[in-house]
Enzyme design. Structure first.
Site, PDB file in Angstrom:
ATOM      1  N   GLY A  13       0.778  -1.235   0.000  1.00 41.59           N
ATOM      2  CA  GLY A  13       0.000   0.000   0.000  1.00 41.59           C
ATOM      3  C   GLY A  13       0.809   1.284   0.000  1.00 41.59           C
ATOM      4  N   SER A  14       2.030   1.245  -0.542  1.00 38.56           N
ATOM      5  CA  SER A  14       2.800   2.498  -0.562  1.00 38.56           C
ATOM      6  C   SER A  14       2.165   3.513  -1.518  1.00 38.56           C
ATOM      7  CB  SER A  14       4.269   2.245  -0.920  1.00 38.56           C
ATOM      8  OG  SER A  14       4.408   1.843  -2.259  1.00 38.56           O
ATOM      9  N   ASN A  15       1.515   3.043  -2.572  1.00 40.84           N
ATOM     10  CA  ASN A  15       0.817   3.986  -3.461  1.00 40.84           C
ATOM     11  C   ASN A  15      -0.396   4.590  -2.770  1.00 40.84           C
ATOM     12  OD1 ASN A  15       1.940   4.187  -6.372  1.00 40.84           O
ATOM     13  ND2 ASN A  15       2.210   2.045  -5.813  1.00 40.84           N
ATOM     14  N   LYS A  66     -16.321 -15.639  -9.386  1.00 39.37           N
ATOM     15  CA  LYS A  66     -15.782 -14.280  -9.515  1.00 39.37           C
ATOM     16  C   LYS A  66     -16.897 -13.244  -9.611  1.00 39.37           C
ATOM     17  CE  LYS A  66     -12.296 -11.717 -12.067  1.00 39.37           C
ATOM     18  NZ  LYS A  66     -11.106 -11.818 -12.880  1.00 39.37           N
ATOM     19  N   MET A  91      -4.022  -7.415  -6.937  1.00 35.78           N
ATOM     20  CA  MET A  91      -3.420  -8.536  -7.663  1.00 35.78           C
ATOM     21  C   MET A  91      -4.438  -9.422  -8.391  1.00 35.78           C
ATOM     22  SD  MET A  91      -0.365  -7.815  -7.119  1.00 35.78           S
ATOM     23  CE  MET A  91       0.601  -9.228  -7.612  1.00 35.78           C
ATOM     24  N   ARG A  92      -5.481  -8.805  -8.928  1.00 34.18           N
ATOM     25  CA  ARG A  92      -6.493  -9.573  -9.661  1.00 34.18           C
ATOM     26  C   ARG A  92      -6.858  -8.860 -10.950  1.00 34.18           C
ATOM     27  NH1 ARG A  92      -8.726 -13.585  -6.947  1.00 34.18           N
ATOM     28  NH2 ARG A  92      -7.912 -13.688  -4.844  1.00 34.18           N
ATOM     29  N   ASN A 108      -5.254   1.949 -13.107  1.00 35.75           N
ATOM     30  CA  ASN A 108      -4.238   1.075 -12.506  1.00 35.75           C
ATOM     31  C   ASN A 108      -2.882   1.736 -12.666  1.00 35.75           C
ATOM     32  OD1 ASN A 108      -3.132  -1.331 -11.359  1.00 35.75           O
ATOM     33  ND2 ASN A 108      -2.532  -1.996 -13.415  1.00 35.75           N
ATOM     34  N   HIS A 110       1.209   0.596 -12.998  1.00 39.07           N
ATOM     35  CA  HIS A 110       2.021  -0.592 -13.286  1.00 39.07           C
ATOM     36  C   HIS A 110       3.485  -0.179 -13.415  1.00 39.07           C
ATOM     37  CE1 HIS A 110       2.867  -4.600 -14.762  1.00 39.07           C
ATOM     38  NE2 HIS A 110       3.647  -4.040 -15.662  1.00 39.07           N
TER      39      HIS A 110
HETATM   40  C1  GRF Z   1       3.315  -1.206  -7.462  1.00 42.85           C
HETATM   41  O1  GRF Z   1       4.588  -1.407  -7.999  1.00 42.85           O
HETATM   42  C2  GRF Z   1       2.266  -1.123  -8.533  1.00 42.85           C
HETATM   43  O2  GRF Z   1       2.734  -0.555  -9.711  1.00 42.85           O
HETATM   44  C3  GRF Z   1       1.949  -2.568  -8.787  1.00 42.85           C
HETATM   45  O3  GRF Z   1       1.984  -3.167  -7.520  1.00 42.85           O
HETATM   46  C4  GRF Z   1       2.862  -2.427  -6.675  1.00 42.85           C
HETATM   47  C5  GRF Z   1       2.085  -2.045  -5.459  1.00 42.85           C
HETATM   48  O4  GRF Z   1       2.880  -1.443  -4.480  1.00 42.85           O
HETATM   49  N1  GRF Z   1       0.688  -2.705  -9.479  1.00 42.85           N
HETATM   50  P1  GRF Z   1       2.218  -0.819  -3.184  1.00 42.85           P
HETATM   51  O5  GRF Z   1       1.340  -1.911  -2.569  1.00 42.85           O
HETATM   52  O6  GRF Z   1       1.416   0.364  -3.588  1.00 42.85           O
HETATM   53  O7  GRF Z   1       3.370  -0.472  -2.301  1.00 42.85           O
END
Ligand code: GRF
Length: 201
Positions: A13-15, A66, A91-92, A108, A110
């Site tokens: 969850g750093s984002n 699903k 992750m889905r 999203n 990436h």
């Molecule tokens: C990030 O690198 C994002 O691009 C990818 O998964 C990672 C998630 O990192 N989809 P965080 O959980 O936000 O730290």
């Protein structure tokens, strides 16, 4: 009125944290009204609770298919009044249930310059391949894996002495800036989608 958004995340969850920090620093007029995870052990849940953000956990295995899993998530998102949904380490692959409930409103992030290196371990894939440049991408979500219209990308040189750790750290720093930037553009009404591309005007 701040823009209500929801975040879907499966892990660290750093984002999520970067977005919340930008909100608390008054950089973007946004409110995270919901954090949803498919992983009850995800650290992102503690982060959200610390900031008094409502959380829900939906485990795929608790649902027969699903469709019912995503219907439960959609119901929750609608109740939260979120207008945009940001995947941040979710992750889905999402299906039409979620996509149709929030048309052109799901993003999203990436850690590669899509369309290169989609899927898992993208930072490592790029590092191992020997490319000199990689980066991160924010894109609209469709039913593919990291395939939707691209909104914005940040380029990152892979330095001669780079290690996977140093690249990963620099990648995350750039991701955090890019997601906040795209949110800023959304707040300013600058993001549109065409067939192929997410457009920033
Ligand atoms: C990030 O690198 C994002 O691009 C990818 O998964 C990672 C998630 O990192 N989809 P965080 O959980 O936000 O730290």
């Amino acid at each position: 009125m701040p823009l209500p958004i929801a975040v879907l995340a499966s892990g660290n969850g750093s984002n999520f944290q970067a977005i919340q920090d930008a909100i608390e620093s008054h950089l973007i007029p946004v409110k995270i009204v919901k954090l949803i995870s498919d992983n009850p052990g995800a650290y992102v849940l503690s982060r959200a609770q610390k900031h008094k953000i409502q959380t829900s956990v939906y485990e795929r295995k608790s649902f027969p298919n699903k469709e019912s899993f995503e219907k439960a998530i959609v119901e929750d998102l609608k109740k939260s009044k979120a207008e945009w949904v940001l995947l941040a380490g979710y992750m889905r692959i999402v299906s039409s249930i979620l996509l149709d409930a929030f048309p052109n409103k799901i993003l999203n992030i990436h850690p590669s310059l899509l369309p290169s290196f989609p899927g898992l371990n993208a930072i490592q894939q790029a590092f191992d391949s020997g490319v000199k440049t990689t980066g991160c991408t924010v894109h609209f979500v469709d039913e593919g894996c990291d395939t939707g219209p691209i909104i914005a990308q940040t380029r990152l040189e892979i330095r001669p002495q780079e290690t996977l750790d140093s690249l990963t750290q620099r990648m995350h720093e750039q991701e955090h800036l890019l997601y906040v930037q795209v949110l800023q553009w959304i707040c300013e009404g600058k993001i549109k989608v065409s067939e192929r591309q997410g457009l920033v005007s």
